[in-house]
Design an enzyme around this catalytic site. Structure first.
Site, PDB file in Angstrom:
ATOM      1  N   HIS A 189       0.827  -1.207   0.000  1.00 31.15           N
ATOM      2  CA  HIS A 189       0.000   0.000   0.000  1.00 31.15           C
ATOM      3  C   HIS A 189       0.865   1.262   0.000  1.00 31.15           C
ATOM      4  CE1 HIS A 189       0.933   0.993   4.183  1.00 31.15           C
ATOM      5  NE2 HIS A 189       0.813  -0.306   4.442  1.00 31.15           N
TER       6      HIS A 189
ATOM      7  N   GLU B 164      -2.084  -7.495   7.262  1.00 33.02           N
ATOM      8  CA  GLU B 164      -0.831  -7.251   7.963  1.00 33.02           C
ATOM      9  C   GLU B 164      -0.798  -8.057   9.266  1.00 33.02           C
ATOM     10  OE1 GLU B 164       2.136  -6.881   8.043  1.00 33.02           O
ATOM     11  OE2 GLU B 164       2.535  -4.761   7.595  1.00 33.02           O
TER      12      GLU B 164
END
Length: 284
Positions: free
Chosen positions: A23, A135
């Site tokens: 990201h 994550e």
């Protein structure tokens, strides 16, 4: 021949091309760089992209169009957090959404304090949210997601149907996922990819997930190749890699292979004929 220096050879239909993307810069990246303790702050819960992050998205979007990659990708898989979904739709979505178009937008206007117009899903590959590529789970509020009900309102064209729970029941306040547990989850994610029919897949995910998953690979490669696979990703970095099915997990038939001998005819290769003659002689 030295195994490490020898090239690998695999049938094409047992390979997939993965376009791995971390990201773009999120608010938590900025605050954590200034003070690592900030990662424990509830104010960083599911943070959005920074203005610089959106610039990074624009640069990567330009790159995938200039290289023709945007036309090859058949599926976009995204971790269901705000920063990854903003990155995914900003990079791989269509141009600005217009009212009256009979398709839902990938992202509504100003989603997550983006100051961005709505992003269209017209003529885009499907976008699918998958929890396996999240994550590190636990402790850090920036890695806790909102409810799927909330996300559906701002990302209407992302498919959330593979996510079992509306609320985030994977994140725990007092327990952080171990590095090796992230790697195990990553391998499970890669195995799941073989259940998909798509051959070119973009995956928008996170630094820790990528680093610990990819570190499992490359031990049979030259050290520089291992480094290329396993080094940490920069914000909005893209690396394209090929994943190989060595264990017959995939079942898709080859689409480019051709059986030969059509029309039929004699085609015994000379080396096979020599071997057959030799074997016949030994049998006499």
């Amino acid at each position: 021949m030295d195994v490490i220096s020898s090239p690998g050879l695999y049938p094409l239909h047992r390979c997939k091309t993965l376009h791995l993307v971390r990201h773009a810069q999120g608010v938590h990246n900025v605050e954590g760089e200034k003070d690592h303790a900030a990662y424990l702050s509830e104010s960083l819960f599911d943070t959005h992209l920074t203005p610089l992050g959106w610039q990074q998205v624009d640069h990567l979007r330009k790159h995938i169009h200039e290289t023709g990659l945007s036309k090859k990708i058949e599926l976009v898989i995204v971790s269901p957090l705000l920063r990854t979904m903003q990155t995914a739709v900003g990079v791989f979505g269509s141009e600005g959404y217009e009212d009256g178009i009979d398709v839902p937008p990938l992202m509504v206007e100003n989603a997550g304090e983006s100051n961005r117009p709505a992003i269209s899903s017209l003529n885009c590959p499907p976008f699918v949210a998958v929890e396996l590529c999240r994550e590190h789970l636990g402790v850090h509020p920036c890695d806790r997601r909102k409810s799927i009900s909330e996300y559906r309102l701002v990302f209407p064209a992302i498919d959330f149907s593979l996510i079992a729970s509306d609320e985030d029941n994977l994140w725990e306040a007092n327990s952080r996922e171990k590095n090796e547990e992230v790697a195990v989850r990553g391998i499970k994610f890669l195995n799941w990819l073989w259940t998909r029919k798509e051959r070119e897949i973009a995956i928008v995910t996170h630094s820790g997930f990528l680093y610990h998953t990819l570190s499992v690979f490359g031990n049979d490669c030259h050290p520089s190749v291992k480094s290329e696979i396993c080094t940490h990703f920069a914000n909005c970095e893209l690396r394209s890699m090929v994943i190989v099915d060595r264990s017959m997990m995939g079942s898709d038939p080859a689409t480019t292979n051709y059986p030969g001998k059509i029309p039929s005819g004699l085609d015994l290769p000379s080396d096979v004929a020599d071997e057959k003659l030799s074997n016949d002689g030994e049998g006499k």
